[in-house]
Scaffold this motif. Structure first.
Motif, PDB file in Angstrom:
ATOM      1  N   UNK A 106      71.718  57.796  48.622  1.00 29.73           N
ATOM      2  CA  UNK A 106      70.977  56.555  48.421  1.00 29.73           C
ATOM      3  C   UNK A 106      71.906  55.481  47.873  1.00 29.73           C
ATOM      4  N   UNK A 107      71.409  54.272  47.858  1.00 31.27           N
ATOM      5  CA  UNK A 107      72.165  53.151  47.327  1.00 31.27           C
ATOM      6  C   UNK A 107      72.212  53.207  45.799  1.00 31.27           C
ATOM      7  N   UNK A 108      73.099  52.391  45.235  1.00 31.66           N
ATOM      8  CA  UNK A 108      73.144  52.283  43.777  1.00 31.66           C
ATOM      9  C   UNK A 108      71.833  51.706  43.238  1.00 31.66           C
ATOM     10  N   UNK A 109      71.238  50.773  43.978  1.00 35.62           N
ATOM     11  CA  UNK A 109      69.950  50.217  43.539  1.00 35.62           C
ATOM     12  C   UNK A 109      68.883  51.303  43.510  1.00 35.62           C
ATOM     13  N   UNK A 110      68.894  52.191  44.489  1.00 37.69           N
ATOM     14  CA  UNK A 110      67.925  53.288  44.479  1.00 37.69           C
ATOM     15  C   UNK A 110      68.100  54.154  43.239  1.00 37.69           C
ATOM     16  N   UNK A 111      69.350  54.332  42.803  1.00 37.21           N
ATOM     17  CA  UNK A 111      69.589  55.072  41.573  1.00 37.21           C
ATOM     18  C   UNK A 111      68.921  54.411  40.385  1.00 37.21           C
ATOM     19  N   UNK A 112      69.050  53.086  40.301  1.00 36.65           N
ATOM     20  CA  UNK A 112      68.397  52.349  39.213  1.00 36.65           C
ATOM     21  C   UNK A 112      66.883  52.488  39.284  1.00 36.65           C
ATOM     22  N   UNK A 113      66.342  52.406  40.505  1.00 34.62           N
ATOM     23  CA  UNK A 113      64.894  52.508  40.675  1.00 34.62           C
ATOM     24  C   UNK A 113      64.392  53.898  40.309  1.00 34.62           C
ATOM     25  N   UNK A 114      65.147  54.918  40.677  1.00 29.73           N
ATOM     26  CA  UNK A 114      64.760  56.289  40.320  1.00 29.73           C
ATOM     27  C   UNK A 114      64.782  56.495  38.816  1.00 29.73           C
ATOM     28  N   UNK A 115      65.810  55.989  38.155  1.00 31.32           N
ATOM     29  CA  UNK A 115      65.878  56.136  36.699  1.00 31.32           C
ATOM     30  C   UNK A 115      64.740  55.391  36.016  1.00 31.32           C
ATOM     31  N   UNK A 116      64.330  54.269  36.595  1.00 29.80           N
ATOM     32  CA  UNK A 116      63.240  53.498  36.004  1.00 29.80           C
ATOM     33  C   UNK A 116      61.909  54.245  36.069  1.00 29.80           C
ATOM     34  N   UNK A 117      61.799  55.252  36.935  1.00 26.00           N
ATOM     35  CA  UNK A 117      60.573  56.040  37.021  1.00 26.00           C
ATOM     36  C   UNK A 117      60.432  57.031  35.870  1.00 26.00           C
ATOM     37  N   UNK A 118      61.526  57.230  35.117  1.00 21.60           N
ATOM     38  CA  UNK A 118      61.494  58.151  33.978  1.00 21.60           C
ATOM     39  C   UNK A 118      60.978  59.531  34.379  1.00 21.60           C
ATOM     40  N   UNK A 119      61.527  60.051  35.453  1.00 24.50           N
ATOM     41  CA  UNK A 119      61.158  61.395  35.885  1.00 24.50           C
ATOM     42  C   UNK A 119      61.703  62.431  34.908  1.00 24.50           C
ATOM     43  N   UNK A 120      61.073  63.600  34.819  1.00 26.47           N
ATOM     44  CA  UNK A 120      61.530  64.631  33.884  1.00 26.47           C
ATOM     45  C   UNK A 120      62.753  65.371  34.429  1.00 26.47           C
ATOM     46  N   UNK A 121      63.894  64.674  34.433  1.00 27.44           N
ATOM     47  CA  UNK A 121      65.143  65.245  34.933  1.00 27.44           C
ATOM     48  C   UNK A 121      66.266  64.942  33.942  1.00 27.44           C
ATOM     49  N   UNK A 122      67.354  65.672  34.104  1.00 29.32           N
ATOM     50  CA  UNK A 122      68.500  65.496  33.205  1.00 29.32           C
ATOM     51  C   UNK A 122      69.459  64.416  33.686  1.00 29.32           C
ATOM     52  N   UNK A 123      69.646  64.302  35.003  1.00 23.19           N
ATOM     53  CA  UNK A 123      70.532  63.277  35.544  1.00 23.19           C
ATOM     54  C   UNK A 123      69.983  62.765  36.866  1.00 23.19           C
ATOM     55  N   UNK A 124      70.327  61.504  37.172  1.00 26.78           N
ATOM     56  CA  UNK A 124      70.015  60.892  38.461  1.00 26.78           C
ATOM     57  C   UNK A 124      71.300  60.254  38.980  1.00 26.78           C
ATOM     58  N   UNK A 125      71.688  60.592  40.203  1.00 26.31           N
ATOM     59  CA  UNK A 125      72.913  60.054  40.796  1.00 26.31           C
ATOM     60  C   UNK A 125      72.689  59.785  42.276  1.00 26.31           C
ATOM     61  N   UNK A 126      73.429  58.813  42.812  1.00 24.60           N
ATOM     62  CA  UNK A 126      73.340  58.523  44.237  1.00 24.60           C
ATOM     63  C   UNK A 126      74.728  58.381  44.834  1.00 24.60           C
ATOM     64  N   UNK A 127      74.790  58.539  46.139  1.00 25.83           N
ATOM     65  CA  UNK A 127      76.076  58.403  46.837  1.00 25.83           C
ATOM     66  C   UNK A 127      76.632  56.998  46.681  1.00 25.83           C
TER      67      UNK A 127
END
Length: 211
Positions: A106-127
């Protein structure tokens, strides 16, 4: 022993229909036309962005994506884009003692959007943030570096045999094919290579791992 579970994004955690719908609207083509072309190029083993290039020969996809963002027509991601088991399923995996990560093309923006969801995960990263994408070995090297785990301790979950299962297996990770989205259904019985697990939901995966 699996300690870390890493999830692909598109059609694993997140439905892609809004993403491609916004592209179709921007290009002023019927949504079904672009959706069908995405299916066709992926089935041919090509980059899904080739669907856009077929509609607009010579287009620079990254430049066009930036124009969409500038015009307010860029990526949107909220809870309505998640599959129904995502938030509760990821939480259940963490409650069971697993470290849970997200890493996809995913894009870097998608990474920001995923982190903004505050999902119960330890890390979020995108290509887009890493500068390398699946199925390149460098992507899975970054997966392990980010998770801080060894290959044999790490399970990669995705919907695409060629982009998810095969390269993760070559990197030494365990693999799980999720029957979700077009590719998960089309290639659920793929055997080159066969994934360690095949499941229909995140809760199915939890049951398999803890049984």
């Amino acid at each position: 022993m699996i300690t870390d579970i890493v999830f692909d994004v598109g059609e694993t955690l997140v439905r892609d229909d809004r993403y491609w719908g916004r592209w179709a609207d921007w290009l002023n083509v019927p949504r079904h036309t672009l959706s069908a072309l995405v299916g066709a190029v992926v089935a041919q083993g090509r980059d899904n962005a080739d669907a856009i290039r077929l509609l607009r020969p010579g287009i620079d996809v990254d430049t066009e994506r930036a124009a969409m963002e500038a015009a307010g027509a860029g990526e949107i991601l909220d809870d309505s884009d998640l599959y129904s088991d995502v938030r509760s399923g990821l939480a259940a995996l963490r409650d069971a003692g697993y470290r849970v990560h997200i890493a996809g093309n995913q894009t870097a923006r998608a990474g920001d959007l995923l982190r903004a969801l505050n999902l119960p995960v330890d890390t979020v990263s995108t290509s887009g943030e890493w500068g390398c994408a699946k199925p390149a070995p460098a992507f899975f090297a970054r997966v392990l570096e980010t998770a801080g785990s060894q290959p044999a301790e790490t399970l990669y979950v995705g919907d695409h045999p060629a982009n998810d299962i095969a390269p993760a297996a070559r990197a030494g990770l365990s693999t799980c094919l999720l029957r979700r989205g077009p590719w998960g259904h089309l290639w659920f019985d793929a055997t080159d290579p066969a994934p360690e697990f095949r499941v229909d939901s995140i809760f199915d995966l939890l049951r398999v791992l803890t049984s």
